[in-house]
Structures are given as C-alpha cells and as structure tokens.
Write an enzyme that holds these catalytic residues in place. Sequence first.
Site, PDB file in Angstrom:
ATOM      1  N   ASP A  10       2.466 -22.463 -22.914  1.00 52.07           N
ATOM      2  CA  ASP A  10       1.062 -22.803 -22.693  1.00 52.07           C
ATOM      3  C   ASP A  10       0.953 -24.300 -22.352  1.00 52.07           C
ATOM      4  O   ASP A  10       1.904 -25.067 -22.583  1.00 52.07           O
ATOM      5  CB  ASP A  10       0.314 -22.466 -23.990  1.00 52.07           C
ATOM      6  CG  ASP A  10      -1.162 -22.733 -23.917  1.00 52.07           C
ATOM      7  OD1 ASP A  10      -1.756 -22.567 -22.846  1.00 52.07           O
ATOM      8  OD2 ASP A  10      -1.723 -23.113 -24.962  1.00 52.07           O
ATOM      9  N   ASP A  12      -2.605 -26.446 -22.361  1.00 53.10           N
ATOM     10  CA  ASP A  12      -3.603 -27.133 -23.184  1.00 53.10           C
ATOM     11  C   ASP A  12      -3.267 -26.974 -24.670  1.00 53.10           C
ATOM     12  O   ASP A  12      -3.111 -25.860 -25.163  1.00 53.10           O
ATOM     13  CB  ASP A  12      -5.001 -26.548 -22.934  1.00 53.10           C
ATOM     14  CG  ASP A  12      -5.543 -26.911 -21.554  1.00 53.10           C
ATOM     15  OD1 ASP A  12      -5.627 -28.105 -21.260  1.00 53.10           O
ATOM     16  OD2 ASP A  12      -5.869 -25.984 -20.785  1.00 53.10           O
ATOM     17  N   ASP A 205      -0.597 -22.625 -28.639  1.00 52.48           N
ATOM     18  CA  ASP A 205      -1.319 -23.193 -29.789  1.00 52.48           C
ATOM     19  C   ASP A 205      -2.426 -22.287 -30.301  1.00 52.48           C
ATOM     20  O   ASP A 205      -3.041 -22.603 -31.310  1.00 52.48           O
ATOM     21  CB  ASP A 205      -1.923 -24.561 -29.402  1.00 52.48           C
ATOM     22  CG  ASP A 205      -3.024 -24.418 -28.361  1.00 52.48           C
ATOM     23  OD1 ASP A 205      -2.765 -23.788 -27.313  1.00 52.48           O
ATOM     24  OD2 ASP A 205      -4.132 -24.922 -28.594  1.00 52.48           O
TER      25      ASP A 205
HETATM   26 MG   LIG Z   1      -3.593 -23.731 -25.423  1.00 54.30          MG
END
Ligand SMILES: [Mg+2]
Length: 261
Positions: A10, A12, A205
């Site tokens: 990922d 961000d 995240d």
């Molecule tokens: Mg993310």
Amino acid sequence: MTLPRVICCDLDGVIWRGDEPIPGGDVAVAQLRAAGFRVAFMTNNSSGRVADYVDKLAGMGIPADPDDVITSAQAAAALLADTASPGARVHMLAGPGVAEALTAEGFELVADAPAEAVVVGFSRDFDFDRLARAADIVRAGARLVATNTDPTYPAAHGLLPGAGSLVAAVSTASGATPEVAGKPAPPTVALVRARLGNEGIVIGDRPSTDGALAAALGWPFGLVLSGIAGTQNEEAIPDPRPAFVAADIASIVPQLITARD
Ligand SMILES: [Mg+2]
C-alpha cells in the site's frame, strides 16, 4: 514459513502520509528487493495518474515501473470494461487518475446525462455543484461506481475525508448503492492477480481494506502501524493478529526477511 517473493504494498500510510515520506521506506523497499522480493504498489487512492505515483515514489528514493503501480482508478475502469458497453459515456467526479484509466479503456468522458456510469473517487475539487450534477446523472439512469470507500485518508497532519465520504454524499443524494472497485472488492483482487500472480504478501495500514484484500487473495498480511491502525486508532489491530505486525515498513522488513526461507 516460506514466503512468496511478491509484495503488494500500500502507499498512503505505509510509504507516505500526504507528501511526507514515512522514514525508512526507501531503505526498506531496497532491502526487500535485495532480498529477492518483487515490490509492487496498490493504492485505493484513485486521484493520481500512474506517472504521478511513479514520480512521487522516485522523489522519495523508490524506483518503480509503471507496471508496478496498481490503483483503484484502474480497478474502476476494469470493472466497467467488464460490464459496460465499449466506448460508453462515463461521467466522473474524481481525479486525473480516473480520467486516465477510463480513457485507457476507451470510455468517453462526459459532463452530462445520459451516461452509463458515474465514477466517484477521491478529489479535492469535490463541491456542491459537482455533487448535484453527479446525483442528477445517476438519477437519470447511470450506475454509481466508487473507486473505493475508504472513509478517511491519512495525510501529513491527521486524517482527511476519503473517497468513501464523497461516495456517501453521491449515494445519499441519488439514492443509488455504489458498485465498489478498490480493495478489497473483486475488481482489485482480479487486477492484483493478473498483474502480480497468484502468490504474494500484502502490506498495508488499514485492516478493513489491506487486510481484507490479503484475505480475499489468500495471502499473508503485514500490518504497519504508521497510518490508520494503531497511531490514529481509527481501526484496531485485528484479533487474531495478522501474520506480521510492525510499527512501520522499516521495522517489518527484518520479519519478512527472517520468514522468507
Ligand atoms: Mg493506506
């Protein structure tokens, strides 16, 4: 445990927060590649064009080929390529990444009804008039397609409304239920498999999207606490815990290299 040699990482909250790199990301990706992993990137943020992400990664010391970047804009275009008429009229309330992906699939971008679909994604240009127009076009018969439904977006200094917040506005105003393209929805699962193969590891995240993508793929999940889960307490660390949990990508690398063979 023997780990597969492909990582779907990922962006961000893992590599950056807004325009600020998360410390150690460049070294971490280089270490993973030196250890024999292919590192590719999948973001639910549909706003940027592929070249924007390649350039942003390069600016943070992380080389990437365009083929190593998968976005929810591409997933939304793939969803429509599978289900809409070729060259269909599509309205978008989203960023340049969606325009790029829809154009690449041959769709005609239109400002008004009739349209076969309205695609909504993260866009800082979202406003009342654009909301009203998108809702009108959906009420006139267009399908509502969401690039993703992440409620928030980890920026440099806190959380911003994510595409899910904008999709909710269009959904409420039009009365339509969105078809979702981004992770963990099936169009992204198919796109990740087509691009990266059948075996890999997901690092992210946000358990509700990245962890769910890993589960849908049947791949191990590495959760980093540098974005949504952990520090912001937006989402809890899942129970049972993911295969790997670490403060950030720099500190998950030793776990992955140890578990590699
Ligand atoms: Mg993310």
